[in-house]
Write a protein that holds these residues in place. Structure first.
Motif, PDB file in Angstrom:
ATOM      1  N   UNK A   1       0.817  -1.230   0.096  1.00  0.00           N
ATOM      2  CA  UNK A   1       0.046  -0.185  -0.049  1.00  0.00           C
ATOM      3  C   UNK A   1       0.916   1.315   0.126  1.00  0.00           C
ATOM      4  N   UNK A   2       2.054   1.453   0.839  1.00  0.00           N
ATOM      5  CA  UNK A   2       2.982   2.498   0.764  1.00  0.00           C
ATOM      6  C   UNK A   2       3.457   2.685  -0.717  1.00  0.00           C
ATOM      7  N   UNK A   3       3.773   1.547  -1.300  1.00  0.00           N
ATOM      8  CA  UNK A   3       4.475   1.644  -2.529  1.00  0.00           C
ATOM      9  C   UNK A   3       3.327   2.410  -3.494  1.00  0.00           C
ATOM     10  N   UNK A   4       2.298   1.965  -3.456  1.00  0.00           N
ATOM     11  CA  UNK A   4       1.090   2.561  -4.423  1.00  0.00           C
ATOM     12  C   UNK A   4       0.938   4.084  -3.999  1.00  0.00           C
ATOM     13  N   UNK A   5       0.903   4.385  -2.623  1.00  0.00           N
ATOM     14  CA  UNK A   5       0.623   5.829  -2.362  1.00  0.00           C
ATOM     15  C   UNK A   5       2.049   6.540  -3.085  1.00  0.00           C
ATOM     16  N   UNK A   6       3.067   6.010  -2.646  1.00  0.00           N
ATOM     17  CA  UNK A   6       4.228   6.633  -3.103  1.00  0.00           C
ATOM     18  C   UNK A   6       4.212   7.066  -4.531  1.00  0.00           C
ATOM     19  N   UNK A   7       3.850   5.952  -5.242  1.00  0.00           N
ATOM     20  CA  UNK A   7       3.812   6.260  -6.755  1.00  0.00           C
ATOM     21  C   UNK A   7       2.985   7.268  -7.298  1.00  0.00           C
ATOM     22  N   UNK A   8       2.051   7.628  -6.511  1.00  0.00           N
ATOM     23  CA  UNK A   8       1.069   8.736  -6.780  1.00  0.00           C
ATOM     24  C   UNK A   8       1.771  10.246  -6.524  1.00  0.00           C
ATOM     25  N   UNK A   9       2.741  10.308  -5.583  1.00  0.00           N
ATOM     26  CA  UNK A   9       3.223  11.439  -4.933  1.00  0.00           C
ATOM     27  C   UNK A   9       4.641  11.596  -5.515  1.00  0.00           C
ATOM     28  N   UNK A  10       5.437  10.618  -5.957  1.00  0.00           N
ATOM     29  CA  UNK A  10       6.779  10.805  -6.226  1.00  0.00           C
ATOM     30  C   UNK A  10       7.190  10.458  -7.617  1.00  0.00           C
ATOM     31  N   UNK A  11       8.294  11.030  -8.173  1.00  0.00           N
ATOM     32  CA  UNK A  11       8.651  10.683  -9.667  1.00  0.00           C
ATOM     33  C   UNK A  11       8.590   9.350  -9.810  1.00  0.00           C
ATOM     34  N   UNK A  12       8.185   8.969 -10.968  1.00  0.00           N
ATOM     35  CA  UNK A  12       8.349   7.480 -11.494  1.00  0.00           C
ATOM     36  C   UNK A  12       9.717   6.846 -11.743  1.00  0.00           C
ATOM     37  N   UNK A  13      10.755   7.673 -11.753  1.00  0.00           N
ATOM     38  CA  UNK A  13      12.182   7.294 -11.987  1.00  0.00           C
ATOM     39  C   UNK A  13      13.099   8.226 -10.868  1.00  0.00           C
ATOM     40  N   UNK A  14      14.140   7.843 -10.979  1.00  0.00           N
ATOM     41  CA  UNK A  14      15.024   8.432 -10.039  1.00  0.00           C
ATOM     42  C   UNK A  14      15.928   9.526 -10.765  1.00  0.00           C
ATOM     43  N   UNK A  15      15.528  10.808 -10.356  1.00  0.00           N
ATOM     44  CA  UNK A  15      16.208  12.145 -11.109  1.00  0.00           C
ATOM     45  C   UNK A  15      17.203  12.631 -10.444  1.00  0.00           C
ATOM     46  N   UNK A  16      17.641  12.409  -9.201  1.00  0.00           N
ATOM     47  CA  UNK A  16      18.761  12.972  -8.619  1.00  0.00           C
ATOM     48  C   UNK A  16      19.441  11.741  -7.460  1.00  0.00           C
TER      49      UNK A  16
END
Length: 429
Positions: A414-429
């Motif tokens: 569930x935490x992964x699903x929530x983070x996927x909504x608020x965080x970039x889909x890829x590592x940018x930095x």
């Protein structure tokens, strides 16, 4: 009061952490045994996920397990260190020094006593002694290597954009790691394109080199052909029957020709650590794997077991040893967790029986394929698309559930699903 049996597990990969968790819960909490897990990394990552960490399409901080905290919760002890040798006569595991990145010694070489030793040290890519590979190629065999590669990759992407030039990547080895990493790099560049320069993805020039006649040689030919077609559809060059003879700073030499590359990855072959060759007189094969019998005990010492990629077992009815896969490692850890406590009480060990559920490969969001194994109604069948994607995802969820239980594993999902909504889909930095 007699001393608790000392069970030492060397290696915290899929088999090692699963076995330590289950034995810690069964024996460690009650004091029936002292269970110790040794690993040179402070954290565990599910190995089939490493290519996504390398590409930066998955959050390593969210997926890693801190050994120290996990050990505290599950009744075992975590000991940092790198196994460098074994004294079977004195029943001691030899650990090397622990050093800082600058080379300063933090902890001296030391020994760990055991009554029962389980070797679960995993494997790494095999460079087969090809000149230049160790000096010029990246490997994706550990979390540290995957993270290091990601840093270098992002720097190359930045340079490619700033200088308006191609990003040339060459990957040697078209097994699951090489194929999945290639697809994940494409997905990464597509993601970067959405955040800035839309031409970034078109800069990626990737070549996948395979010495055999087809990609994904362990899969049925239909899956190999479909996977190669998919890779070519997204713009990659796939070169089969191509034997790399050497590597230098500019790329790979092969078959009297040359592939230029800015980034070079070696994902071919599998072997255990070099120090394991004839380790303490134990029987090993050409890949430095410990030969084990049907009870996963090494052939020359009943108190030394081996599981996962560092072990070689040819079950009855099989012509070849079991492959170094997560499925094999998981089943072997579950077998020992079930039967080792009874063996410590003097009961015989039954034969390990491998159940072949098949294999899955995911080409990021582009495609997924599965070859069904010997178990089930559709024996030997093939699945693809959403069913294969779901099956691939469920393998990781099953690993999480085995380590954390259903409740915590569900919360992590569930935490992964929530983070996927608020965080970039890829590592940018």
């Amino acid at each position: 009061m007699s001393q608790a049996v000392r069970i030492v597990i060397a290696g915290g990969g899929i088999a090692g952490i699963l076995l330590a968790t289950k034995l810690g819960d069964q024996l460690g909490r009650s004091g029936r045994a002292a269970v110790t897990l040794i690993d040179n990394s402070p954290t565990h990552i599910w190995k089939p996920m490493l290519h996504t960490i390398a590409a930066g399409t998955r959050d390593v901080q969210q997926e890693q397990i801190v050994y120290l905290a996990h050990a505290r919760k599950h009744g075992f002890t975590y000991l940092p260190g790198e196994v460098r040798g074994l004294d079977r006569e004195r029943r001691r595991v030899e650990l090397g020094e622990i050093r800082t990145q600058e080379g300063a010694v933090i902890v001296d070489a030391r020994e760990v006593e055991y009554d029962v030793l389980v070797m679960a040290l995993g494997s790494r890519a095999n460079d087969f002694g090809v000149p230049g590979v160790r000096s010029h190629c990246h490997f994706i065999d550990s979390q540290q290597q995957a993270e290091n590669f990601n840093v270098v990759l992002r720097n190359h992407i930045l340079r490619s954009v700033a200088k308006d030039e191609a990003l040339r990547v060459a990957v040697v080895g078209a097994g699951a790691t090489g194929v999945e990493l290639s697809a994940e790099l494409s997905r990464l560049l597509e993601g970067v394109s959405r955040y800035g320069d839309p031409s970034v993805r078109s800069r990626l020039s990737l070549t996948l080199l395979e010495s055999g006649p087809r990609v994904l040689a362990s899969f049925p030919p239909q899956i190999s052909a479909s996977s190669q077609q998919q890779l070519e559809n997204i713009g990659f060059r796939v070169m089969t029957s191509t034997q790399v003879t050497s590597a230098d700073a500019r790329g790979f030499h092969h078959n009297d020709s040359f592939v230029e590359a800015d980034l070079m990855v070696w994902a071919a072959g599998v072997k255990a650590g070099d120090f394991m060759n004839n380790l303490a007189g134990l029987e090993t094969n050409r890949s430095n794997q410990l030969i084990v019998d049907a009870t996963l005990q090494t052939t020359r010492d009943d108190h030394v077991f081996a599981v996962g990629d560092c072990a070689s077992l040819t079950p009855r009815g099989y012509e070849r040893p079991l492959p170094p896969t997560a499925q094999v490692a998981t089943q072997q850890a579950e077998y020992l967790a079930r039967h080792l406590p009874r063996w410590l009480e003097g009961k015989p060990l039954p034969r390990f029986e491998f159940r072949d559920f098949g294999a899955l490969v995911s080409l990021s969001d582009y495609a997924a394929y599965g070859a069904l194994g010997r178990i089930g109604f559709f024996k030997g069948g093939i699945i693809r698309g959403r069913a294969a994607h779901l099956g691939h995802a469920m393998l990781y969820r099953r690993h999480q559930r085995a380590l954390h239980g259903l409740g915590k594993a569900s919360l992590m999902w569930a935490a992964e699903q929530v983070n996927s909504l608020v965080q970039p889909k890829i590592r940018l930095a």
